[in-house]
Scaffold this motif. Structure first.
Motif: not given
Length: 292
Positions: A38-39, A145-146, A152-155, A231-235
């Motif tokens: 995925r990454i 992780v999705d 949600t975190v970014a918003v 943020v998604y890349s970090g997750l």
């Protein structure tokens, strides 16, 4: 010297522990393949997105969008701390937490009020024991992780920055470099620095893009999504790093079990020989006593 029964029970117990660590290592290896895939698929998209945003941001005024505007007076800083939900992965979580606390102390030394937004139970539990404030936390979410979680975190941090409730936002996570290397990494999310400017003022644009509609209009839609992508890349990085660290930790634990079993087996043999020798001495002593 311990009895034969005690040593044998220890050998059996270590053998069962070895079965558990070996099974956990195999599970981590299976999960790692999916997380690594995925990454690796997402990184080219994130890199291209970063390049396009850099070209767009370089063509507009810095005050044209709130996320590009650096607040004159900085008072509050938020650190997004991404860790795993479970342990048994060596010093992986400890390294990320230490990096987050180091960054928090540095920002606090500059006079900022620091708070944490935690994704993962390990980071949340550590920040609760620290001197820094804990805001929103997302526990038991790193198992799946999705993008909605990252959104949600970014918003939340984007709204806080636009309402002047936050003046800086940082992301601290575990970067997946290889199977054996997952160092903690930190990235400033807000205010957004034009990514193209990091290469130097004389580097120039890598490509010439034609935009429609205007650059300022595009930034209104793309900048918030850019934060979500980071943020998604970090997750994803943290998820893959967690499985790699756990697989390595379980492999080391399995090898340690093998060494301990060998040591206990040697002790068992020595204890058994000592017991046999003691019994022979008693028999010989009894026989000599009868002769006398």
């Amino acid at each position: 010297m311990p009895s034969l029964k005690d040593v044998k029970m220890k050998i059996v117990g270590v053998g069962k522990t070895k079965q558990i660590t070996k099974a956990m290592g195999m599970v981590a290896s299976a999960k790692l393949r999916g997380a690594q895939s995925r990454i690796e698929r997402f990184r080219p998209y994130a890199a291209k997105y970063r390049q396009v945003i850099g070209e767009l941001a370089a063509k507009v005024d810095g005050v044209s969008h709130p996320l590009l505007t650096e607040h004159e007076e900085k008072k509050r800083c938020c650190i997004i701390l991404v860790t795993s939900d479970r342990g048994l992965c060596g010093g992986f979580n400890a390294g990320i937490i230490a990096e987050g606390l180091r960054l928090a102390r540095d920002r606090a030394a500059e006079g900022l009020e620091v708070s944490f937004l935690c994704v993962g139970r390990k980071g949340r539990d550590a920040i609760r024991k620290s001197d820094f404030a804990l805001g929103t936390s997302f526990g038991d979410r790193m198992g799946s992780v999705d993008f909605p979680l990252a959104s949600t975190v970014a918003v939340e941090v984007i709204h806080g920055y636009e309402k002047l409730e936050l003046d800086e936002v940082w992301l601290v996570y575990g970067e997946f470099l290889s199977m054996a290397k997952q160092p903690p990494a930190s990235l400033r999310l807000l205010p957004l620095k034009a990514p193209g400017a990091e290469s130097g003022p004389d580097s120039g644009p890598q490509c010439e893009y034609v935009y429609e509609p205007s650059e300022a209009r595009l930034l209104e839609d793309l900048l918030p999504r850019y934060v979500k992508v980071q943020v998604y890349s970090g997750l994803l990085d943290t998820a893959a790093s967690e499985h790699a660290a756990r697989m390595a930790a379980m492999d080391n634990a399995t090898r340690n079990c093998d060494e301990l079993i060998n040591t206990l087996t040697l002790l068992y043999n020595k204890t058994r020989q000592a017991s046999i020798t003691s019994e022979l001495i008693d028999i010989v002593g009894g026989a000599e006593a009868l002769k006398g």
